[in-house]
Design a protein around this motif. Sequence first.
Motif, PDB file in Angstrom:
ATOM      1  N   ASN A  15       0.820  -1.218   0.000  1.00  0.00           N
ATOM      2  CA  ASN A  15       0.000   0.000   0.000  1.00  0.00           C
ATOM      3  C   ASN A  15       0.854   1.267   0.000  1.00  0.00           C
ATOM      4  OD1 ASN A  15      -2.289  -1.490  -0.003  1.00  0.00           O
ATOM      5  ND2 ASN A  15      -2.614  -1.409   2.217  1.00  0.00           N
ATOM      6  N   ARG A  16       2.061   1.167   0.565  1.00  0.00           N
ATOM      7  CA  ARG A  16       2.955   2.334   0.620  1.00  0.00           C
ATOM      8  C   ARG A  16       3.816   2.445  -0.634  1.00  0.00           C
ATOM      9  NH1 ARG A  16       3.977   4.630   5.436  1.00  0.00           N
ATOM     10  NH2 ARG A  16       6.044   5.256   4.702  1.00  0.00           N
ATOM     11  N   GLY A  17       3.686   1.494  -1.548  1.00  0.00           N
ATOM     12  CA  GLY A  17       4.516   1.509  -2.762  1.00  0.00           C
ATOM     13  C   GLY A  17       5.935   1.035  -2.473  1.00  0.00           C
ATOM     14  N   GLY A  18       6.116   0.312  -1.383  1.00  0.00           N
ATOM     15  CA  GLY A  18       7.440  -0.241  -1.048  1.00  0.00           C
ATOM     16  C   GLY A  18       7.409  -1.749  -1.107  1.00  0.00           C
ATOM     17  N   LYS A  19       8.300  -2.379  -0.333  1.00  0.00           N
ATOM     18  CA  LYS A  19       8.339  -3.841  -0.380  1.00  0.00           C
ATOM     19  C   LYS A  19       8.877  -4.395   0.944  1.00  0.00           C
ATOM     20  CE  LYS A  19       9.929  -7.391  -3.614  1.00  0.00           C
ATOM     21  NZ  LYS A  19       8.885  -8.285  -3.200  1.00  0.00           N
ATOM     22  N   ALA A  20       8.304  -5.544   1.342  1.00  0.00           N
ATOM     23  CA  ALA A  20       8.783  -6.220   2.558  1.00  0.00           C
ATOM     24  C   ALA A  20       9.608  -7.445   2.162  1.00  0.00           C
ATOM     25  CB  ALA A  20       7.584  -6.666   3.396  1.00  0.00           C
ATOM     26  N   PHE A  21      10.675  -7.684   2.893  1.00  0.00           N
ATOM     27  CA  PHE A  21      11.547  -8.831   2.615  1.00  0.00           C
ATOM     28  C   PHE A  21      11.634  -9.718   3.855  1.00  0.00           C
ATOM     29  CE2 PHE A  21      12.834  -5.378  -0.090  1.00  0.00           C
ATOM     30  CZ  PHE A  21      12.978  -5.990  -1.335  1.00  0.00           C
ATOM     31  N   PHE A  22      11.395 -11.012   3.665  1.00  0.00           N
ATOM     32  CA  PHE A  22      11.473 -11.969   4.778  1.00  0.00           C
ATOM     33  C   PHE A  22      12.406 -13.105   4.378  1.00  0.00           C
ATOM     34  CE2 PHE A  22       7.145 -10.730   3.767  1.00  0.00           C
ATOM     35  CZ  PHE A  22       6.658 -10.201   4.933  1.00  0.00           C
ATOM     36  N   PRO A  23      12.999 -13.774   5.382  1.00  0.00           N
ATOM     37  CA  PRO A  23      13.667 -15.045   5.059  1.00  0.00           C
ATOM     38  C   PRO A  23      12.604 -16.132   4.908  1.00  0.00           C
ATOM     39  CG  PRO A  23      14.267 -14.240   7.268  1.00  0.00           C
ATOM     40  CD  PRO A  23      13.097 -13.429   6.801  1.00  0.00           C
ATOM     41  N   ARG A  24      12.956 -17.241   4.254  1.00  0.00           N
ATOM     42  CA  ARG A  24      12.037 -18.389   4.235  1.00  0.00           C
ATOM     43  C   ARG A  24      11.877 -18.865   5.679  1.00  0.00           C
ATOM     44  NH1 ARG A  24      16.459 -22.176   1.276  1.00  0.00           N
ATOM     45  NH2 ARG A  24      17.124 -20.103   0.651  1.00  0.00           N
ATOM     46  N   SER A  25      10.837 -19.664   5.901  1.00  0.00           N
ATOM     47  CA  SER A  25      10.481 -20.070   7.257  1.00  0.00           C
ATOM     48  C   SER A  25      11.678 -20.620   8.066  1.00  0.00           C
ATOM     49  CB  SER A  25       9.375 -21.111   7.144  1.00  0.00           C
ATOM     50  OG  SER A  25       9.019 -21.550   8.396  1.00  0.00           O
ATOM     51  N   GLU A  26      12.438 -21.551   7.499  1.00  0.00           N
ATOM     52  CA  GLU A  26      13.512 -22.196   8.271  1.00  0.00           C
ATOM     53  C   GLU A  26      14.661 -21.242   8.618  1.00  0.00           C
ATOM     54  OE1 GLU A  26      15.085 -24.512   4.366  1.00  0.00           O
ATOM     55  OE2 GLU A  26      15.983 -25.179   6.244  1.00  0.00           O
TER      56      GLU A  26
END
Length: 346
Positions: free
Chosen positions: A294-305
Motif C-alpha cells: 500500500n505504501r509503494g514499497g516492499k517487505a523482505f522476509f527469510p524463508r520459514s527455516e
Amino acid sequence: MERNIIETAMRILGIETSCDDTGISIYDDKAGILANHLYSQVKTHSDYGGIVPELASRDHIRKTIPLIQAALKEAKLTGQDLDGVAYTAGPGLVGSLLVGASIGKSLAFAWDLPAIPVHHMEGHLLAPMLEDNSPHFPCVALLVSGGHTQLIAVTSIGRYQLLGESLDDAAGESFDKIAQLLGLGYPGGAMLSKIAQQGKKGRFFFPRPMIDRPDLNFSFSGLKTFAANTIRDHQADNQTRADIALAFEEAVVDTLTIKCKRALEQTGFKYLIIAGGVADNLQLRTNLAVMMENRGGKAFFPRSEFCTDNGAMIAYAGMVRLKHGINLNLIISVRPRWPLEDLPKL
Ligand code: KG4
Ligand code: ZN
C-alpha cells in the motif's frame, strides 16, 4: 578506516549455538547453501517450560561436531576447501556461545583459516539475503525473536542505527508466555499462532501497547498481563483458548505493524526487512507485506527455516564480515550482551 573488499568467491562454515538450536551450514557465495543442518533442543527443555542454560550448552557439545561432519560430508568437502569458519559470538547464553566459539576457533586454527565472530542479530538481519529476492537498502529492519524486538535503520549492510526496542519482554518471549498459560508447551509461539486460526474475531480485544507514544519503543508486559488475566477469568475450553490466542496475536501484530509504519515515515525508507523467529508468523508477514504494498514499497522476509535460529545466516554474515576484513586473533571471547550498533561499520 577504509578496508579493501575481497571480491573472490568464498565458502564459509557457519556455526550457531547462541541458544537452544545447534545450526550448522556451509555457504558458498557462488553456489549458495551447500549444506544446512539443525538440531533443536526443544524436547530437552520442554519439561522445564523454558531453556535450562546448563543443559543447552551440554547438548551443543554433543551435537556441534557431528553436525559439522555431516555438513562437510553432504557438501563433499573437507576443511581445506573452506575459506573461513564463522561462529555466533553473541548475544546469547554464555555457556552455549562458548561451545560454538571454542569449536569454531579450534577448527579454524587446525585448518589454517580465519575464524569470524558473528553477531547473532546481524545474522537474523541478513537472513533475507539468502533468498533470490533479496532486500534493497536503505531499509528499516524489524528484528523479532525470543530475546529481541528491535527496529533498526539499515543504510547498507553493516551500518545499523537502533530506532527503538522493547523496554521489557521481547515479542517472541510474550508469545511463549501466553502460549504456556494456554497449555501449548514451550516454545509455543508457532502453536499459539496455529490455534489462533480457529479463533472467532471480535470476541476479545486486547490493548495495543505504546502506540500513542511517538517513539519507536515497544512494551509487551502490560499486554501479557491483560492476556493472562483474560485466561484466568474464562473457561479453558478449546474455542475460548483459540479466541484468546487470536486476540493476543492481533494485538502483537498490530502493534508491530504500527511501529514499522512509523519507522518508515520517520526514515523515509521504502523497504522493510522482517527477521527473527517471530517473522515466521503468517499474520505478521501478511500484514506487513500488505502495508508495504500500500505504501509503494516492499517487505523482505527469510524463508520459514531461516526465520528461527540457523547456521546459514551465520555463515552468510561471516562471509560479509570476512570480505570486508576482520581483526583476527586467537582469543576465544563471546558477548552475552552486545548492542548491534557496536559492530564495526562496513
Ligand atoms: O530467532 P529465534 O529462533 O531465537 C532467538 O534468537 O530468540 O526465535 C524464537 C522465537 C520464540 O519465542 C518462538 O516462540 C517465536 O520465535 N516464534 C513465533 C513463531 N515461530 C517462532 N512466534 C509467533 N509466531 C510464530 N509462527
Ligand atoms: Zn535468534
